[in-house]
Design an enzyme around this catalytic site. Structure first.
Site, PDB file in Angstrom:
ATOM      1  N   LYS A 198      -2.259  46.166  60.736  1.00 14.23           N
ATOM      2  CA  LYS A 198      -3.707  46.389  60.848  1.00 14.23           C
ATOM      3  C   LYS A 198      -4.400  45.656  59.703  1.00 14.23           C
ATOM      4  O   LYS A 198      -4.402  46.117  58.562  1.00 14.23           O
ATOM      5  CB  LYS A 198      -4.058  47.878  60.781  1.00 14.23           C
ATOM      6  CG  LYS A 198      -5.525  48.148  61.187  1.00 14.23           C
ATOM      7  CD  LYS A 198      -6.056  49.443  60.661  1.00 14.23           C
ATOM      8  CE  LYS A 198      -6.634  49.321  59.261  1.00 14.23           C
ATOM      9  NZ  LYS A 198      -7.847  48.427  59.186  1.00 14.23           N
ATOM     10  N   GLU A 201     -10.735  45.392  58.759  1.00 13.60           N
ATOM     11  CA  GLU A 201     -11.721  45.164  59.815  1.00 13.60           C
ATOM     12  C   GLU A 201     -12.822  44.208  59.376  1.00 13.60           C
ATOM     13  O   GLU A 201     -13.633  43.757  60.205  1.00 13.60           O
ATOM     14  CB  GLU A 201     -12.336  46.500  60.255  1.00 13.60           C
ATOM     15  CG  GLU A 201     -13.161  47.217  59.213  1.00 13.60           C
ATOM     16  CD  GLU A 201     -12.320  48.052  58.233  1.00 13.60           C
ATOM     17  OE1 GLU A 201     -12.929  48.798  57.434  1.00 13.60           O
ATOM     18  OE2 GLU A 201     -11.077  47.950  58.263  1.00 13.60           O
ATOM     19  N   SER A 251      -7.900  50.437  48.161  1.00 12.77           N
ATOM     20  CA  SER A 251      -8.568  51.313  47.200  1.00 12.77           C
ATOM     21  C   SER A 251      -7.736  52.541  46.864  1.00 12.77           C
ATOM     22  O   SER A 251      -6.809  52.918  47.590  1.00 12.77           O
ATOM     23  CB  SER A 251      -9.920  51.763  47.768  1.00 12.77           C
ATOM     24  OG  SER A 251      -9.719  52.660  48.859  1.00 12.77           O
ATOM     25  N   CYS A 306      -7.277  42.732  42.670  1.00 10.57           N
ATOM     26  CA  CYS A 306      -6.739  43.847  41.889  1.00 10.57           C
ATOM     27  C   CYS A 306      -6.133  43.390  40.583  1.00 10.57           C
ATOM     28  O   CYS A 306      -5.883  44.203  39.696  1.00 10.57           O
ATOM     29  CB  CYS A 306      -5.723  44.628  42.714  1.00 10.57           C
ATOM     30  SG  CYS A 306      -4.218  43.705  43.090  1.00 10.57           S
TER      31      CYS A 306
END
Length: 523
Positions: A198, A201, A251, A306
């Site tokens: 996935k 989006e 996150s 990050c």
């Protein structure tokens, strides 16, 4: 599946499509299930915006429950044959894949820039770092070796080998649309697993191109599948009993949720989360080189990584370098990512821009000094873009909100201390442990820092110490949940399970090598 309309601003017709279905509205991104790109039957879509203009470039479907289950079913069926495929066959697929990726880096970069906003050169770096993981996966014939020990006891031997887990899944972030998916499914698949991915989006296009290239490289139908969505898709991955392992980058809130929910359901989970990476600048450091590296590490990719070096801790007289740091930062060019001379592009969304600006203001309200303010920057021709220019705050204290929160934007906060020990104390007290760096010309100083610091990845005169794939990405403490990190040996271990065989073959039972011709005697 032509997408020349989407890429008109780049004036290219890519060899590989973005796998989108054109309509009178913005084109809809497709699903990839069992080797086929299909249109979702959902009526619920998410708009994807170009961060430089905020124009809609595609719509991402919220995959239905039936479609997500179809992806898992395809992966489960494919696992039966793919897991029994020889390691040499899997290696050959990866060898072909890495060449296809090399041949299409520029088109992938353009799609990343369109949807994510980063500059083209940075987007190409995004692809290259992912490609290096694929190249390392080509060494699977060595990486997946087992262990043996003969004669552990009389007539007994033992050996162990690594087997794939089954169906695995990855949930990727928006900030590295190519690199992070390439951290995930190539390692899993080369070990014999199948995959349900996935992507974020917000940036689906690069993933769709990646899986189309993987199909051309010889990946059998069902081995890799792509679904789209938000919370419902995440919950499906965490809860589905046929998914054995989950890789996540993103996150803190999402990472903890996925780790806890997935682990509760008996899955392996590796979760890379937030960071607050510090760079310690010693007075004996090479001033020009250090400041140049600080500027690139703090503001590259608009600070949306990050491993961005978001906090600079100046020790002693190095604090006098702040004016020079500001002058260097002022020279960076902010523009749309596809503009040739852009140094940094927009941040991902208006909400992200608002949050970044709010955290900068909170620092000022709490006593920090704004040495360089990029909050009101306007880029001619892209007035609707999500732009934030390089911003520097000084006199920051550990108690300030701008220090405690991961800003995830082109903001460098700075501190001054008297000694390296004070700097180490600040870093080790911070909840995150992703990465850190020290700038010095003294080997003993660097050695002490390396030994005393509590972070998973340390750079010595290297501001962003992301390991190459023969090692592993070893963030720690509040930056990582799980037992086994991404790629390298750790990645192979995450996506495989050990089977150990202990066998006994008695020497007395060895078949005679000469025929018996004497009359048998019964005793």
């Amino acid at each position: 599946m032509a997408v020349t309309l989407i890429l008109r601003s780049f004036k290219i017709t890519p060899r590989f499509s973005l796998c989108r279905h054109s309509s009178t509205a913005a084109p809809a991104t497709k699903l990839f299930i069992n080797g086929q790109f299909i249109n979702s039957k959902t009526k619920d879509f998410i708009d994807v915006h170009n961060p430089a203009t905020n124009e809609v470039v595609t719509r991402v479907p919220k995959t239905t429950q039936n479609e997500m289950q179809a992806a898992v079913d395809a992966a489960k069926t494919a696992f039966k044959t793919w897991s029994e495929t020889s390691v040499l066959t899997r290696q050959q697929v990866m060898l072909k894949y890495q060449q296809i990726l090399k041949d299409n880096i520029h088109d992938l970069a353009k799609v990343i820039t369109l949807e994510q906003g980063k500059t083209l050169i940075d987007a190409e770096g995004d692809v290259m770092r992912g490609l290096q993981v694929v190249e390392h996966a080509c060494s699977i014939t060595s990486l997946q070796l087992g262990e043996t020990m003969p004669r552990i006891a009389r007539d007994m031997d033992a050996y162990s080998y690594r087997l794939p887990l089954g169906v695995c899944s990855g949930i990727a972030p928006f900030n590295f649309p190519a690199m992070i998916p390439l951290w995930m499914f190539p390692i899993a698949v080369v070990c014999g697993n199948t995959y349900v991915l996935k992507p974020s989006e917000r940036v689906p296009g690069a993933t769709m191109m990646l899986v189309e290239m993987f199909k051309e490289a010889g990946c059998p139908d069902g081995v890799v599948n792509v679904i789209h969505g938000q919370h419902e898709a995440v919950n499906f991955i965490c809860d589905n009993p046929d998914i054995r392992a989950i890789s996540f980058v993103g996150s803190d809130i999402a990472g903890r949720y996925i780790y806890e929910r997935g682990s509760m359901n008996g899955k392996r989970v590796q979760s890379n989360m937030g960071a607050k990476n510090h760079g310690v600048i010693m007075p004996d450091a090479n001033k020009e080189s250090t400041l140049t590296q600080l500027v690139g590490a703090a503001f590259g990719a608009a600070g949306q990584r990050c491993m961005a070096l978001s906090t600079a801790v100046f020790v002693g007289e190095a604090g006098n370098w702040l004016p020079d740091l500001v002058e260097k930062s002022k020279k960076l060019r902010v523009n749309a990512g596809h503009v040739a001379d852009a140094d940094l592009g927009p941040v991902i969304s208006p909400a992200a821009r608002e949050r970044i600006c709010s955290l900068v203001q909170s620092g000022i309200n709490e006593g920090a000094t704004c040495l360089l303010d990029g909050r009101n920057i306007v880029v001619p021709g892209y007035e609707n873009g999500n732009f934030v220019g390089p911003t520097i705050l000084s006199d920051v204290k550990p108690s300030m909100t701008c220090y405690k929160e991961e800003i995830f934007g082109p903001v460098l906060i700075t501190m001054t201390v008297d000694t390296m020990d004070e700097a180490i104390q600040i870093i080790n007290t911070n909840k995150y442990g992703n990465g850190t760096a020290i700038f010095t010309t003294n080997g003993a100083t660097a050695r002490k820092f390396t030994n005393d610091i509590d972070c998973g990845q340390v750079g010595i005169n290297v501001p962003i110490p992301v390991p190459l794939p023969m090692f592993s990405f070893t963030g720690s403490r509040g930056s990582f949940l799980g037992d086994t990190n991404f790629y390298g040996k750790a990645g192979i271990n995450f996506y495989t399970q050990l089977k150990t065989v202990t066998q006994m073959w008695r020497e007395a039972d060895v078949t005679s090598t000469r025929p018996a011709t004497a009359m048998p005697v019964m005793r």
